[in-house]
Design a protein around this motif. Sequence first.
Motif, PDB file in Angstrom:
ATOM      1  N   ILE A  18       3.830   5.524  -6.083  1.00 21.69           N
ATOM      2  CA  ILE A  18       3.553   5.512  -7.529  1.00 21.69           C
ATOM      3  C   ILE A  18       2.552   6.620  -7.863  1.00 21.69           C
ATOM      4  CG2 ILE A  18       2.488   4.211  -9.412  1.00 21.69           C
ATOM      5  CD1 ILE A  18       3.603   1.659  -8.137  1.00 21.69           C
ATOM      6  N   LYS A  44      -1.661  -2.928 -12.405  1.00 19.25           N
ATOM      7  CA  LYS A  44      -2.765  -2.025 -12.073  1.00 19.25           C
ATOM      8  C   LYS A  44      -2.463  -0.606 -12.525  1.00 19.25           C
ATOM      9  CE  LYS A  44      -5.270  -0.182  -8.033  1.00 19.25           C
ATOM     10  NZ  LYS A  44      -5.379  -0.253  -6.543  1.00 19.25           N
ATOM     11  N   HIS A  45      -1.176  -0.232 -12.459  1.00 13.99           N
ATOM     12  CA  HIS A  45      -0.773   1.130 -12.817  1.00 13.99           C
ATOM     13  C   HIS A  45       0.115   1.158 -14.058  1.00 13.99           C
ATOM     14  CE1 HIS A  45      -2.554   2.770  -9.196  1.00 13.99           C
ATOM     15  NE2 HIS A  45      -1.929   1.863  -8.469  1.00 13.99           N
ATOM     16  N   LEU A  64       0.382  -4.940  -8.662  1.00 22.17           N
ATOM     17  CA  LEU A  64       0.399  -3.490  -8.466  1.00 22.17           C
ATOM     18  C   LEU A  64       0.921  -2.789  -9.713  1.00 22.17           C
ATOM     19  CD1 LEU A  64       0.150  -0.996  -6.575  1.00 22.17           C
ATOM     20  CD2 LEU A  64       2.527  -1.446  -5.894  1.00 22.17           C
ATOM     21  N   GLU A  88       0.827  -1.217   0.000  1.00 19.56           N
ATOM     22  CA  GLU A  88       0.000   0.000   0.000  1.00 19.56           C
ATOM     23  C   GLU A  88       0.856   1.260   0.000  1.00 19.56           C
ATOM     24  OE1 GLU A  88      -2.148  -3.464   1.374  1.00 19.56           O
ATOM     25  OE2 GLU A  88      -0.284  -2.525   2.121  1.00 19.56           O
ATOM     26  N   GLU A 140       2.387   1.727  -3.420  1.00 20.87           N
ATOM     27  CA  GLU A 140       1.385   2.276  -4.341  1.00 20.87           C
ATOM     28  C   GLU A 140       1.192   3.771  -4.128  1.00 20.87           C
ATOM     29  OE1 GLU A 140      -2.993   1.111  -6.072  1.00 20.87           O
ATOM     30  OE2 GLU A 140      -2.588   0.679  -3.957  1.00 20.87           O
ATOM     31  N   LYS A 141       1.207   4.206  -2.883  1.00 19.91           N
ATOM     32  CA  LYS A 141       1.054   5.638  -2.607  1.00 19.91           C
ATOM     33  C   LYS A 141       2.146   6.444  -3.291  1.00 19.91           C
ATOM     34  CE  LYS A 141      -1.241   5.095   1.894  1.00 19.91           C
ATOM     35  NZ  LYS A 141      -1.087   5.241   3.369  1.00 19.91           N
TER      36      LYS A 141
END
Length: 380
Positions: free
Chosen positions: A255, A324-325, A321, A249, A252-253
């Motif tokens: 990114i 996803k991005h 992840l 998490e 991801e923040k």
Amino acid sequence: MKRKRWTVSFLCICGLIIGVTAHKKADHTRKSVLKDAYAGKFYIGTALNESQIEGKNEKEVALVKEQFNAIVAENCMKSERIHPEENTYDFTLPDKFVAFGEQNGMQINGHTLIWHSQAPEWFFEDGDGNTVSREVLIQRMKEHIHTVVGRYKGRVKTWDVVNEAVLDNGNLRKSKFYEIIGEDYLKLAFEFAREADPEAKLYYNDYSTALPEKRKGIVRMVRKLQEQGVSIDGIGMQGHVDINTPAIEEFEKSILAFSELGVKVMITEFDMTVLPSPWEKTGAEVSAKFEYSKEMDPYKEGLPHNIVRTFDSRCAAFFKLFLKHEDKISRVTFWGVNDGNSWRNNWPVPGRTDYPLLFDRNNQPKSAIDSILAVVYNNR
């Protein structure tokens, strides 16, 4: 007549079976190749060491050609290696590295132009060993960047212009570049690189980018440079992680925070240690060093099944992840080809046996590859 027709039919059926089998084999082979699996998503890269660049290990070179479509030099383009003395450049290995990438249709990434570590001492001193003036260091920095980037203009597509300028607490590192020039060295480095090759993509690169304070510090630094008119194309997240930290998490923040600056994100140095840490940090500060102990080297004879499963699962989680991005990420690069030549075996404790990459010491694919491939194929 009937026998002849039967023979022809039999041969046709055999041909069909052989053709289907060959097609399935070719399809299976394609699906086991990382660069093919993630084609259209992002580049899959690896770092090359000197032996691989020289072509001394044929199996490793073949593996690079088969699995990856982007390369970065592990060491030979760092200023200490490429510019060991003021009036001396050594382009022997960098030239071979660039040629290898071109011959194999790979994206070529330059690493790194300005870094406090592995920089030659003469950068910062005069002939008497005294610290040089601000003006002298700026000129040396300009000459170095113009010469190196200029030599590969139009060939090396991306450059890590500045490496590891932000501390874990978010403050700027008080490196010799900072102490002598001031914060302006960041702006000047990107400006010199842009002058040398206006078409190259220019990156800032760092480790532990998932740490909240460091994330804020990098965002603050890049935003300030942008406000000064500096053009930055991307931020490299090194991705030196372990099997427990950082939290997905938090990764991801970062990114999201970096992409909101209007730049691309690259995972530039991905590997995952399975070994215990002798300190509380999880970054990649190369100056850190601890004495060897058996307690810090528990898997000399191989990994237990539960660690393998954890490694595979966490690799898959990271690639979920990244997928996803995929609109924000342009490249995922592994820092090394196989476990045996990973820097993780000697950092921060020299002489350990680590298993941080996707191929074992015999260049055989590990089960983690199946997990990573399943991520993309199950998503289609």
